[in-house]
Design an enzyme around this catalytic site. Structure first.
Site, short mmCIF file in Angstrom:
data_model
loop_
_atom_site.label_atom_id
_atom_site.label_comp_id
_atom_site.label_asym_id
_atom_site.label_seq_id
_atom_site.Cartn_x
_atom_site.Cartn_y
_atom_site.Cartn_z
N HIS A 147 -9.77 3.55 -7.01
CA HIS A 147 -8.62 3.30 -6.15
C HIS A 147 -7.46 4.27 -6.39
O HIS A 147 -6.55 4.34 -5.57
CB HIS A 147 -8.15 1.86 -6.33
CG HIS A 147 -7.25 1.37 -5.24
ND1 HIS A 147 -7.60 1.44 -3.90
CD2 HIS A 147 -6.00 0.82 -5.27
CE1 HIS A 147 -6.62 0.96 -3.16
NE2 HIS A 147 -5.63 0.58 -3.97
N SER B 10 -2.86 2.45 -0.29
CA SER B 10 -3.44 1.10 -0.38
C SER B 10 -2.78 0.17 0.65
O SER B 10 -2.92 0.38 1.85
CB SER B 10 -3.31 0.58 -1.81
OG SER B 10 -4.03 -0.61 -1.98
N GLN B 11 -2.03 -0.85 0.20
CA GLN B 11 -1.31 -1.69 1.15
C GLN B 11 -0.43 -0.84 2.06
O GLN B 11 -0.38 -1.06 3.28
CB GLN B 11 -0.44 -2.70 0.41
CG GLN B 11 0.48 -3.52 1.32
CD GLN B 11 1.38 -4.44 0.53
OE1 GLN B 11 1.16 -5.65 0.51
NE2 GLN B 11 2.38 -3.90 -0.14
N ASP C 209 -14.22 3.13 -5.00
CA ASP C 209 -13.07 2.23 -4.94
C ASP C 209 -13.56 0.79 -4.80
O ASP C 209 -14.13 0.42 -3.78
CB ASP C 209 -12.20 2.61 -3.74
CG ASP C 209 -10.85 1.92 -3.71
OD1 ASP C 209 -10.70 0.90 -4.40
OD2 ASP C 209 -9.97 2.40 -2.97
N TYR D 102 0.39 -2.73 -2.98
CA TYR D 102 0.41 -4.18 -3.19
C TYR D 102 1.13 -4.53 -4.49
O TYR D 102 0.81 -4.01 -5.57
CB TYR D 102 -1.03 -4.70 -3.23
CG TYR D 102 -1.19 -6.18 -3.05
CD1 TYR D 102 -1.21 -6.74 -1.79
CD2 TYR D 102 -1.37 -7.03 -4.14
CE1 TYR D 102 -1.39 -8.11 -1.60
CE2 TYR D 102 -1.56 -8.39 -3.98
CZ TYR D 102 -1.57 -8.92 -2.70
OH TYR D 102 -1.75 -10.27 -2.52
#
Length: 340
Positions: free
Chosen positions: A301, A186-187, A272, A92
């Protein structure tokens, strides 16, 4: 940092019950058909990075509505014949960055496509791939951009870009289309799961601490952005909760992951607060293909970091290596799902 979500035992036993739109498959079929009908051809331009062992190209691929999506292609210098390929999607806020920054997979002997994310990144205002839609009513960030209608939502465009990018990668003469893996952190992990559900015939999928999974739960328990964008939006628009989550269901990677068939290697971090582990486990449990798992119990994360890159390198090597004769070392197998 402390646990902020379910325990590992609870996550392993989780049975996520997500609301799936009745027309989810039709929605994505129509979206991708329109993108392919827009036409256009990928463009590749050699880039001098100063590196001698990796050859790099500046890539432009027609994405959503045929709009240009930028990226990089890294190849091992002097590579001969179609290669196994890793297509990577980014976290992100990140754009594709500089051409010399991400060459791990090319150094391991694979073709490596890196997709820019529309509207994200730093190299120009809005990144190298601008988001062309101009929509009002969102809070800062991308999760609520176009949230009033699934046809307008930001991630409809991003997921379509990603599918078209993978299709372009598999059509490249340096790539063996049957040995193509998608991955991201992540994203990027959420995008890789969505692509796995939308593109048949992938060799593998590596979602790393994936975002965009069980989005409604993420919006209620995440302690840090980006899921908090949804809570902030609904704090201002108190009467829109059901409409917002109805739209977000069309881009929930946990729902699309159920349609995937390729082998997968997940990573999940139990501390996370950005992508709470229960949301990642929702995608893991619903994933439609064979699945393996690495759990990092005391990480946030950042997940497994370099340790997980090592796990991925070994997993991709085993996955994409040509099968060896049975009388030599026996068939290769995938490990049963287990936490690390």
């Amino acid at each position: 940092m402390p646990l902020t979500d379910l325990t590992l035992a609870q996550c392993l036993a989780l049975q996520p019950d997500l609301d799936e739109p009745a027309d989810l498959d039709a929605f994505w079929h129509q979206t991708l058909r329109a993108a392919r009908a827009a036409g256009g051809a990928p463009r590749l331009t050699p880039v001098d990075t100063g590196l001698t062992q990796v050859t790099t190209y500046d890539v432009t691929v027609p994405g959503f509505a045929g709009e240009p999506v930028r990226g990089w292609l890294h190849l091992p210098a002097g590579a001969d014949g179609p290669l196994g390929c890793v297509v990577e999607f980014l976290g992100y806020g990140r754009g594709r960055g500089l051409p010399h920054e991400q060459v791990l997979w090319a150094n391991a002997g694979y073709a490596h496509f890196v997709m820019d994310t529309r509207g994200q990144g730093w190299s120009t205002a809005g990144g190298d791939t601008p988001d062309t839609a101009s929509l009002n009513g969102d809070v800062p960030g991308f999760l609520t951009r176009g949230v009033d209608d699934p046809h307008d939502h930001y991630y409809r465009r991003v997921f379509t870009d990603a599918v078209r990018f993978v299709e372009a990668a598999r059509a490249h003469p340096a790539v063996d289309p049957n040995r193509t893996v998608v991955t991201g952190v992540s994203q990027g992990g959420g995008i890789s799961l969505a692509v796995a559900g939308l593109v048949p015939g992938l060799a593998g999928v590596m979602p790393d601490v994936p975002f965009l999974c069980d989005i409604r739960r993420g919006a209620t328990i995440a302690g840090a952005p980006p899921y908090t964008e949804i809570a902030e939006y609904l704090r201002l628009h108190r009467d829109r909760a059901e409409a917002v989550f109805a739209t977000l269901a069309y881009v929930d990677a946990a729902l699309l992951a159920a349609r995937a068939t390729a082998p997968s290697l997940f990573s999940i971090a139990m501390m996370d607060e950005i992508c709470p582990p229960s949301t990642c486990f929702a995608a893991y449990h619903r994933y439609g293909g064979p699945k393996d798992l690495r759990v990092y119990e005391f990480n946030g994360h950042e997940g497994g970091g370099g340790h997980h890159r090592r796990e991925q390198l070994a997993w991709v090597r085993d996955l994409l290596s040509p099968p060896r004769p049975l009388n030599e070392s026996g068939p290769s197998t995938l490990h049963a799902p287990q936490p690390a």
